[in-house]
Motif scaffolding. Structure first.
Motif, short mmCIF file in Angstrom:
data_model
loop_
_atom_site.label_atom_id
_atom_site.label_comp_id
_atom_site.label_asym_id
_atom_site.label_seq_id
_atom_site.Cartn_x
_atom_site.Cartn_y
_atom_site.Cartn_z
N ALA A 1 0.84 -1.21 0.00
CA ALA A 1 0.00 0.00 0.00
C ALA A 1 0.87 1.25 0.00
CB ALA A 1 -0.93 -0.01 1.21
N LYS A 2 1.90 1.24 0.83
CA LYS A 2 2.82 2.38 0.90
C LYS A 2 3.57 2.57 -0.42
CE LYS A 2 6.53 4.27 3.81
NZ LYS A 2 7.40 4.01 5.00
N ALA A 3 3.99 1.47 -0.99
CA ALA A 3 4.73 1.54 -2.25
C ALA A 3 3.82 2.03 -3.39
CB ALA A 3 5.31 0.17 -2.60
N LEU A 4 2.58 1.59 -3.38
CA LEU A 4 1.62 2.02 -4.40
C LEU A 4 1.39 3.53 -4.32
CD1 LEU A 4 -0.50 1.69 -6.59
CD2 LEU A 4 -2.11 0.90 -4.84
N ALA A 5 1.20 4.04 -3.13
CA ALA A 5 0.99 5.48 -2.96
C ALA A 5 2.22 6.26 -3.43
CB ALA A 5 0.67 5.81 -1.51
N ALA A 6 3.41 5.75 -3.11
CA ALA A 6 4.65 6.44 -3.50
C ALA A 6 4.85 6.41 -5.01
CB ALA A 6 5.84 5.80 -2.79
N ARG B 1 4.13 9.27 -10.50
CA ARG B 1 3.44 9.29 -11.79
C ARG B 1 2.38 10.39 -11.88
NH1 ARG B 1 3.87 4.17 -14.70
NH2 ARG B 1 5.37 2.83 -13.64
N GLY B 2 2.22 11.17 -10.79
CA GLY B 2 1.31 12.30 -10.85
C GLY B 2 -0.07 12.06 -10.28
N LEU B 3 -0.18 11.18 -9.28
CA LEU B 3 -1.47 10.91 -8.64
C LEU B 3 -1.28 10.89 -7.13
CD1 LEU B 3 -4.49 9.96 -8.79
CD2 LEU B 3 -3.59 7.62 -8.74
N ILE B 4 -2.13 11.62 -6.41
CA ILE B 4 -2.08 11.66 -4.95
C ILE B 4 -3.08 10.66 -4.39
CG2 ILE B 4 -2.36 13.08 -2.89
CD1 ILE B 4 0.05 13.83 -4.63
N VAL C 1 -10.73 11.18 -13.84
CA VAL C 1 -10.88 9.97 -13.01
C VAL C 1 -10.22 8.78 -13.70
CG1 VAL C 1 -12.54 8.32 -12.07
CG2 VAL C 1 -12.97 10.78 -11.86
N ASP C 2 -10.46 8.61 -15.00
CA ASP C 2 -9.87 7.48 -15.72
C ASP C 2 -8.36 7.60 -15.81
OD1 ASP C 2 -12.24 6.13 -16.13
OD2 ASP C 2 -12.64 7.07 -18.06
N GLU C 3 -7.86 8.82 -15.92
CA GLU C 3 -6.41 9.02 -15.93
C GLU C 3 -5.81 8.59 -14.60
OE1 GLU C 3 -3.11 12.64 -16.52
OE2 GLU C 3 -5.25 13.06 -16.77
N GLY C 4 -6.48 8.93 -13.51
CA GLY C 4 -6.00 8.51 -12.19
C GLY C 4 -6.06 7.01 -12.00
N LEU C 5 -7.14 6.38 -12.45
CA LEU C 5 -7.26 4.93 -12.33
C LEU C 5 -6.19 4.22 -13.17
CD1 LEU C 5 -11.15 4.66 -12.48
CD2 LEU C 5 -9.71 4.01 -10.54
N ALA C 6 -5.87 4.77 -14.32
CA ALA C 6 -4.81 4.19 -15.15
C ALA C 6 -3.46 4.26 -14.44
CB ALA C 6 -4.74 4.91 -16.50
N ILE C 7 -3.24 5.33 -13.68
CA ILE C 7 -1.99 5.44 -12.93
C ILE C 7 -1.95 4.39 -11.82
CG2 ILE C 7 -0.69 6.92 -11.34
CD1 ILE C 7 -1.58 9.32 -13.04
N ILE C 8 -3.08 4.14 -11.16
CA ILE C 8 -3.12 3.09 -10.14
C ILE C 8 -2.75 1.74 -10.76
CG2 ILE C 8 -4.64 1.75 -8.61
CD1 ILE C 8 -6.16 4.32 -8.03
N GLU C 9 -3.34 1.43 -11.90
CA GLU C 9 -3.07 0.15 -12.54
C GLU C 9 -1.61 0.05 -12.96
OE1 GLU C 9 -5.41 -2.80 -15.61
OE2 GLU C 9 -5.69 -0.64 -15.84
N ALA C 10 -1.07 1.11 -13.55
CA ALA C 10 0.34 1.10 -13.97
C ALA C 10 1.27 1.01 -12.78
CB ALA C 10 0.62 2.36 -14.79
N SER C 11 0.90 1.66 -11.68
CA SER C 11 1.75 1.64 -10.49
C SER C 11 1.79 0.26 -9.87
CB SER C 11 1.23 2.66 -9.47
OG SER C 11 1.31 3.99 -9.97
N LEU C 12 0.64 -0.41 -9.80
CA LEU C 12 0.60 -1.79 -9.29
C LEU C 12 1.47 -2.71 -10.16
CD1 LEU C 12 -3.13 -2.24 -8.26
CD2 LEU C 12 -1.14 -2.58 -6.77
N ALA C 13 1.36 -2.53 -11.47
CA ALA C 13 2.16 -3.37 -12.37
C ALA C 13 3.66 -3.10 -12.19
CB ALA C 13 1.76 -3.07 -13.83
N ALA C 14 4.01 -1.86 -11.93
CA ALA C 14 5.42 -1.51 -11.76
C ALA C 14 6.00 -2.10 -10.49
CB ALA C 14 5.58 0.01 -11.75
N ILE C 15 5.16 -2.33 -9.49
CA ILE C 15 5.63 -2.86 -8.20
C ILE C 15 5.66 -4.39 -8.22
CG2 ILE C 15 5.23 -2.82 -5.69
CD1 ILE C 15 3.62 -0.24 -6.14
N ALA C 16 5.07 -4.99 -9.22
CA ALA C 16 4.97 -6.46 -9.27
C ALA C 16 6.34 -7.12 -9.22
CB ALA C 16 4.23 -6.87 -10.54
#
Length: 430
Positions: free
Chosen positions: A378-383, A388-391, A415-430
């Motif tokens: 969770a901490k890594a996802l937020a960071a 990537r430009g999402l708080i 909203v969709d831009e923010g959701l795309a950042i969440i998805e990309a961030s999760l993938a980057a942490i995998a």
């Protein structure tokens, strides 16, 4: 390219650390320079999408023009009198409108204060004055504020309660229902009744306080059956039911108050956060006879219900009507849930997607095991999202929940831009 005279986040953080106690936490090392609706720009000029909303304060977005103009107009007339010294109509009008919005087929009255913790403290004061009883029951994982009384009510130790005890006496915690982790509605109600048997007799309990959706606790939604049975239990024993709607209120869940969706009318409701679009105000609305229990002079505060905040809150109500934001909240919530559930279907680290209206969160776990909360993820996802430009904000008893509190006024594209950042961030942490 930054010039030598321009401020940087890093330089400001160094000044912050030297001047401000470490106990004042900070989720992101970002200093805002400007905000507009659901977007912000930091002192270095970088743009971010705001999915935090000042912790559920900006349902109407940053710098909504109608709210800004209402406050400017008020400043031109007067900025302060203390309502208990010289009254002003905006306080009365706001109380009238809140009374009309609160659930329950009974006469209501409203008190305004400054912070959410103040609202909760005063609700407990009023409950004790009305019932002539002293004990209060709250719930595990609940959050009610940072004062000593509200910390006592809060059902989460770290970081809020560490080193601050002892807390006020005669506060007891029952289990909040959580199907994902095996706590049923029956279990929760049984835990309340267990308190009556083992800790304090029901006839000494003034109030039970509950969040219809837990905020800091992880966006755990109280089942309708649970709230209905809690209401019945309170009625059986002459206990007041207080709904803490400081985070859920002001339309975040699709109705002005979340309790409306359960059909349960609390005796009192506490509110704050988004009710004034960023200006500090809180309130308690409740049964008229309950609210009238304290003697004259027993309630209030120097800055309570400030004229600027009352003007802002009235403007917020107008914006909700003008933009039909309650309907927007429901639609936004459905969209968020749909997109996040699609992510969960591909990523077993997402243990659950949950929420009510546009108050939505994901709970993260290790290897698909819901019993292994993953606070590090969770901490890594937020960071990663910040880079990537999402708080984003984390929450939950174990710090493994990521919550979304994007302004209801945000466009679908944002909203969709923010959701795309969440998805990309999760993938980057995998």
């Amino acid at each position: 390219m930054l010039t030598k005279t321009q401020k940087t986040n890093q330089a400001l953080m160094a000044r912050r650390r030297a001047a401000i106690p470490r106990g004042v936490g900070q989720s992101h090392e970002v200093f805002i320079a400007r905000g507009e609706n659901a977007e912000i720009w930091d002192v270095e000029g970088k743009r971010y999408i705001d999915f935090a909303g000042g912790i559920a304060v900006l349902n109407t977005g940053h710098c909504r023009p109608e709210i800004v103009e209402a406050v400017k107009a008020q400043i031109d007339n007067f900025t302060h009198t203390c309502f208990q010294v010289l009254a002003y109509e905006s306080y009365v009008e706001l109380a009238e409108r809140i009374n009309a919005l609160a659930p329950g087929n009974f006469a209501k009255k409203t008190l305004f204060l400054t912070t959410g913790a103040e609202a909760v403290e005063n609700a407990i004061k009023i409950a004790r004055s009305y019932t002539k009883r002293s004990a209060v029951i709250a719930f595990t994982s609940g959050y009610h504020g940072r004062t000593l009384l509200t910390l006592g009510l809060t059902g989460k130790v770290a970081p809020y309660k560490l080193g601050f005890g002892p807390f006020p006496s005669e506060i007891f915690h029952a289990q909040f229902p959580n199907a994902l982790h095996g706590v049923s509605v029956d279990d929760s109600i049984a835990s309340v009744e267990s308190i009556f048997k083992n800790d304090v007799e029901a006839s000494r309990v003034a109030a039970i306080i509950v969040e219809p959706v837990q905020g800091e606790g992880g966006f755990n939604v109280a089942p309708t059956e649970f709230l209905q049975r809690l209401r019945a239990l309170c009625d059986q024993h002459g206990i007041l039911l207080i709904a803490d709607e400081i985070q859920t209120g002001a339309g975040r869940t699709g109705t002005w108050f979340a309790m409306e969706q359960s059909g349960v009318a609390p005796d009192m409701i506490t509110m704050a956060k988004s009710m004034a679009g960023g200006y500090p105000i809180s309130g308690v609305v409740g049964r008229a006879e309950v609210m009238d229990a304290p003697a004259a002079g027993g309630l209030g505060g120097t800055y309570a219900g400030s004229p600027m905040a009352c003007a802002a809150a009235l403007a917020v109500l107008d914006v909700f009507e003008k933009d039909n934001l309650l309907t927007r909240s429901k639609a936004l919530g459905e969209h968020l849930m749909s997109r996040l559930k699609a992510m969960a279907g591909k990523d077993k680290r997402i243990a659950e997607v949950r929420g009510l209206g546009a108050m939505v969160a994901i709970e993260l776990c290790k290897g698909g095991d819901v019993h292994q909360p993953d606070a590090d993820l969770a901490k890594a996802l937020a960071a990663e999202a910040t880079q990537r430009g999402l708080i984003l904000l984390t929450c939950g008893t174990y710090g493994n929940v990521v919550r979304i509190l994007v302004p209801l006024t945000a466009s679908d594209a944002i909203v969709d831009e923010g959701l795309a950042i969440i998805e990309a961030s999760l993938a980057a942490i995998a």
